[in-house]
Design a protein around this motif. Structure first.
Motif, mmCIF file in Angstrom:
data_model
loop_
_atom_site.group_PDB
_atom_site.id
_atom_site.type_symbol
_atom_site.label_atom_id
_atom_site.label_comp_id
_atom_site.label_asym_id
_atom_site.label_seq_id
_atom_site.Cartn_x
_atom_site.Cartn_y
_atom_site.Cartn_z
ATOM 1 N N VAL A 284 102.952 80.902 18.111
ATOM 2 C CA VAL A 284 103.390 79.505 18.016
ATOM 3 C C VAL A 284 102.575 78.640 18.982
ATOM 4 C CG1 VAL A 284 105.331 77.934 18.385
ATOM 5 C CG2 VAL A 284 105.710 80.157 17.294
ATOM 6 N N GLY A 285 102.296 79.175 20.160
ATOM 7 C CA GLY A 285 101.478 78.445 21.128
ATOM 8 C C GLY A 285 100.065 78.216 20.636
ATOM 9 N N MET A 286 99.511 79.179 19.893
ATOM 10 C CA MET A 286 98.161 79.014 19.345
ATOM 11 C C MET A 286 98.096 77.840 18.387
ATOM 12 S SD MET A 286 97.160 83.036 18.693
ATOM 13 C CE MET A 286 95.594 82.679 17.881
ATOM 14 N N VAL A 287 99.139 77.659 17.590
ATOM 15 C CA VAL A 287 99.178 76.532 16.653
ATOM 16 C C VAL A 287 99.061 75.214 17.415
ATOM 17 C CG1 VAL A 287 100.593 75.308 14.959
ATOM 18 C CG2 VAL A 287 100.539 77.810 14.964
ATOM 19 N N LYS A 288 99.782 75.103 18.519
ATOM 20 C CA LYS A 288 99.757 73.874 19.306
ATOM 21 C C LYS A 288 98.458 73.733 20.099
ATOM 22 C CE LYS A 288 104.790 73.999 19.958
ATOM 23 N NZ LYS A 288 105.888 74.077 20.942
ATOM 24 N N GLU A 289 97.955 74.835 20.650
ATOM 25 C CA GLU A 289 96.780 74.798 21.519
ATOM 26 C C GLU A 289 95.525 74.333 20.794
ATOM 27 O OE1 GLU A 289 94.157 75.307 24.767
ATOM 28 O OE2 GLU A 289 96.337 75.050 24.636
ATOM 29 N N PHE A 290 95.344 74.782 19.565
ATOM 30 C CA PHE A 290 94.105 74.489 18.850
ATOM 31 C C PHE A 290 94.223 73.300 17.893
ATOM 32 C CE2 PHE A 290 93.892 79.198 19.593
ATOM 33 C CZ PHE A 290 93.006 79.102 20.667
ATOM 34 N N ALA A 291 95.377 72.651 17.891
ATOM 35 C CA ALA A 291 95.562 71.480 17.026
ATOM 36 C C ALA A 291 95.139 70.208 17.741
ATOM 37 C CB ALA A 291 97.026 71.375 16.604
ATOM 38 N N ASP A 292 94.816 69.205 16.961
ATOM 39 C CA ASP A 292 94.563 67.873 17.498
ATOM 40 C C ASP A 292 95.831 67.401 18.205
ATOM 41 O OD1 ASP A 292 94.220 65.144 17.936
ATOM 42 O OD2 ASP A 292 93.211 64.805 16.023
ATOM 43 N N SER A 293 95.708 67.011 19.454
ATOM 44 C CA SER A 293 96.879 66.664 20.264
ATOM 45 C C SER A 293 97.624 65.440 19.751
ATOM 46 C CB SER A 293 96.467 66.432 21.720
ATOM 47 O OG SER A 293 95.522 65.376 21.805
ATOM 48 N N THR A 294 96.977 64.653 18.919
ATOM 49 C CA THR A 294 97.626 63.439 18.407
ATOM 50 C C THR A 294 98.227 63.632 17.011
ATOM 51 O OG1 THR A 294 95.568 62.612 17.417
ATOM 52 C CG2 THR A 294 96.001 62.011 19.711
ATOM 53 N N ALA A 295 97.995 64.791 16.417
ATOM 54 C CA ALA A 295 98.436 65.014 15.035
ATOM 55 C C ALA A 295 99.836 65.610 14.999
ATOM 56 C CB ALA A 295 97.463 65.950 14.323
ATOM 57 N N ALA A 296 100.569 65.287 13.946
ATOM 58 C CA ALA A 296 101.885 65.888 13.731
ATOM 59 C C ALA A 296 101.712 67.320 13.232
ATOM 60 C CB ALA A 296 102.676 65.069 12.717
ATOM 61 N N LEU A 297 102.644 68.183 13.620
ATOM 62 C CA LEU A 297 102.582 69.596 13.231
ATOM 63 C C LEU A 297 103.742 69.922 12.297
ATOM 64 C CD1 LEU A 297 101.743 71.262 16.674
ATOM 65 C CD2 LEU A 297 100.161 70.533 14.888
ATOM 66 N N ASP A 298 103.418 70.567 11.193
ATOM 67 C CA ASP A 298 104.429 70.974 10.226
ATOM 68 C C ASP A 298 104.320 72.491 10.044
ATOM 69 O OD1 ASP A 298 106.168 71.440 8.173
ATOM 70 O OD2 ASP A 298 105.334 69.928 6.810
ATOM 71 N N PRO A 299 105.232 73.279 10.647
ATOM 72 C CA PRO A 299 105.143 74.736 10.562
ATOM 73 C C PRO A 299 105.126 75.275 9.139
ATOM 74 C CG PRO A 299 106.721 74.085 12.240
ATOM 75 C CD PRO A 299 106.345 72.835 11.502
ATOM 76 N N LEU A 300 105.618 74.511 8.174
ATOM 77 C CA LEU A 300 105.623 74.985 6.795
ATOM 78 C C LEU A 300 104.205 75.091 6.232
ATOM 79 C CD1 LEU A 300 107.661 75.801 4.592
ATOM 80 C CD2 LEU A 300 107.543 73.449 3.735
ATOM 81 N N HIS A 301 103.258 74.395 6.848
ATOM 82 C CA HIS A 301 101.892 74.359 6.342
ATOM 83 C C HIS A 301 100.878 74.938 7.321
ATOM 84 C CE1 HIS A 301 102.992 72.026 2.822
ATOM 85 N NE2 HIS A 301 103.674 71.203 3.598
ATOM 86 N N MET A 302 101.340 75.620 8.355
ATOM 87 C CA MET A 302 100.396 76.154 9.334
ATOM 88 C C MET A 302 101.007 77.321 10.095
ATOM 89 S SD MET A 302 100.576 72.861 11.922
ATOM 90 C CE MET A 302 100.173 71.754 10.582
ATOM 91 N N GLY A 303 100.147 78.189 10.575
ATOM 92 C CA GLY A 303 100.616 79.303 11.390
ATOM 93 C C GLY A 303 101.309 80.384 10.585
ATOM 94 N N MET A 304 101.954 81.302 11.293
ATOM 95 C CA MET A 304 102.569 82.470 10.674
ATOM 96 C C MET A 304 103.827 82.122 9.879
ATOM 97 S SD MET A 304 100.717 85.126 11.518
ATOM 98 C CE MET A 304 101.568 86.659 11.846
ATOM 99 N N ALA A 305 104.493 81.016 10.235
ATOM 100 C CA ALA A 305 105.737 80.641 9.554
ATOM 101 C C ALA A 305 105.496 79.826 8.300
ATOM 102 C CB ALA A 305 106.637 79.851 10.507
ATOM 103 N N GLY A 306 104.257 79.448 8.036
ATOM 104 C CA GLY A 306 103.943 78.632 6.872
ATOM 105 C C GLY A 306 103.206 79.419 5.805
ATOM 106 N N TRP A 307 102.870 78.737 4.724
ATOM 107 C CA TRP A 307 102.246 79.430 3.601
ATOM 108 C C TRP A 307 100.898 80.073 3.945
ATOM 109 C CZ3 TRP A 307 97.505 77.695 2.204
ATOM 110 C CH2 TRP A 307 97.186 76.362 2.488
ATOM 111 N N PRO A 308 100.077 79.523 4.883
ATOM 112 C CA PRO A 308 98.865 80.268 5.244
ATOM 113 C C PRO A 308 99.196 81.633 5.849
ATOM 114 C CG PRO A 308 98.700 77.979 5.952
ATOM 115 C CD PRO A 308 100.113 78.200 5.556
ATOM 116 N N GLY A 309 100.245 81.672 6.668
ATOM 117 C CA GLY A 309 100.670 82.946 7.243
ATOM 118 C C GLY A 309 101.204 83.893 6.191
ATOM 119 N N TRP A 310 101.873 83.349 5.160
ATOM 120 C CA TRP A 310 102.390 84.201 4.087
ATOM 121 C C TRP A 310 101.233 84.890 3.356
ATOM 122 C CZ3 TRP A 310 105.979 79.914 1.648
ATOM 123 C CH2 TRP A 310 106.958 79.563 2.591
ATOM 124 N N ILE A 311 100.159 84.153 3.142
ATOM 125 C CA ILE A 311 98.995 84.734 2.460
ATOM 126 C C ILE A 311 98.404 85.861 3.298
ATOM 127 C CG2 ILE A 311 96.627 84.272 1.701
ATOM 128 C CD1 ILE A 311 97.529 81.429 0.998
#
Length: 283
Positions: free
Chosen positions: A222-249
């Protein structure tokens, strides 16, 4: 879980932002909740089954050869890290993860801090995995025939997901999402990640690597998702990281590899490596 989360539910707490820090009350409630599966397993083993030593029954041991368990613990770091990185790459190329670049100067300090925080929280993850991998999965797996194994993976994964229901209703894992989106998403996530934890447990004969893998996914990943993201962008776990569809793939592909090579079957490993799974039905 519901009792531990009742103060937050009663206060009307809702998590609406994935970058939101966890407050003191939330931390206390989460810590109490995470101990519930282990407490349930211990009570059943002691008071209902009377099935012998807790350490052996729940695989709370460091099995011999010790190097095998040590390698499994190392893989509990490297495999989730690789899966998370791949998921972030997929999300980036799909235009759903706002990749902000790698800050190499501070990367080592961040990684050391993330791993240290994970290790500090490790006892809480024993609270979960003693219930899932120590108790529930071996009982459902039985003698390890194909039907029993499929049932064990699906039912344990579903129990693992639905145990999170109070936090899902408060936006814990998927902030801002309604329950009819977050609950199915959590079911998919848990059913796909559970075989990875089970694989670590089977190949070592110990619940310890599964605990480490779970802790990594729930904290460092979860920290990796935040660390490497643009600090000004909104984060949606459903579309990123292990909890989202990329992680499902990514998880789906890795689990398919484990299944096709037989690594999700207890019989793939020697009786010495996983003596508990071999003797569960006999007890």
């Amino acid at each position: 879980m519901w009792a531990a989360m009742s103060p937050l539910l009663a206060s009307g707490y809702r998590r609406s932002d994935a970058r939101e820090e966890t407050g003191a009350l939330e931390q206390v409630c989460i810590a109490a909740a995470m101990l519930a599966p282990a407490l349930a397993a211990i009570l059943v083993v002691r008071c209902v089954e009377h099935s012998g030593q807790l350490r052996d029954t729940l695989a709370l041991r460091w099995t011999k050869p010790w190097g095998r368990t040590a390698r499994a613990c190392l893989m509990a770091f490297t495999v989730p890290a690789g899966l998370t990185t791949t998921a972030l790459v997929i999300g980036t190329f799909a235009g759903r993860y706002p990749f902000g670049g790698v800050h190499w100067n501070g990367l080592g300090v961040w990684a050391a801090g993330a791993v240290l925080n994970m290790l500090v929280s490790l006892p809480l993850f024993f609270g979960e995995e003693l219930g899932w991998q120590g108790y529930l999965f071996p009982r459902l797996a039985g003698d390890g025939d194909r039907r029993s194994l499929i049932r064990a993976y699906v039912v344990t994964g579903a129990a693992f997901a639905l145990w999170h229901l109070p936090t899902l209703l408060m936006g814990g894992q998927y902030p801002g999402r309604p329950w009819y989106v977050s609950v199915p998403a959590m079911l998919v996530s848990c059913v796909l990640i559970l075989p990875v934890f089970t694989w670590l447990r089977l190949r070592s004969g110990s619940v310890v690597p599964a605990v480490i893998g779970h802790a990594f996914v729930s904290s460092v990943s979860v920290g990796m998702v935040k660390e490497f993201a643009d600090s000004t962008a909104a984060l949606d776990p459903l579309h990123m990281g292990m909890a989202g569809w990329p992680g499902w793939i990514v998880n789906g592909a890795f689990v398919a590899f484990l299944a096709l090579t037989g690594r999700l079957r207890p019989s793939f490993y020697t009786a010495r490596t996983v003596p508990h799974l071999a003797s569960t039905r006999a007890r």
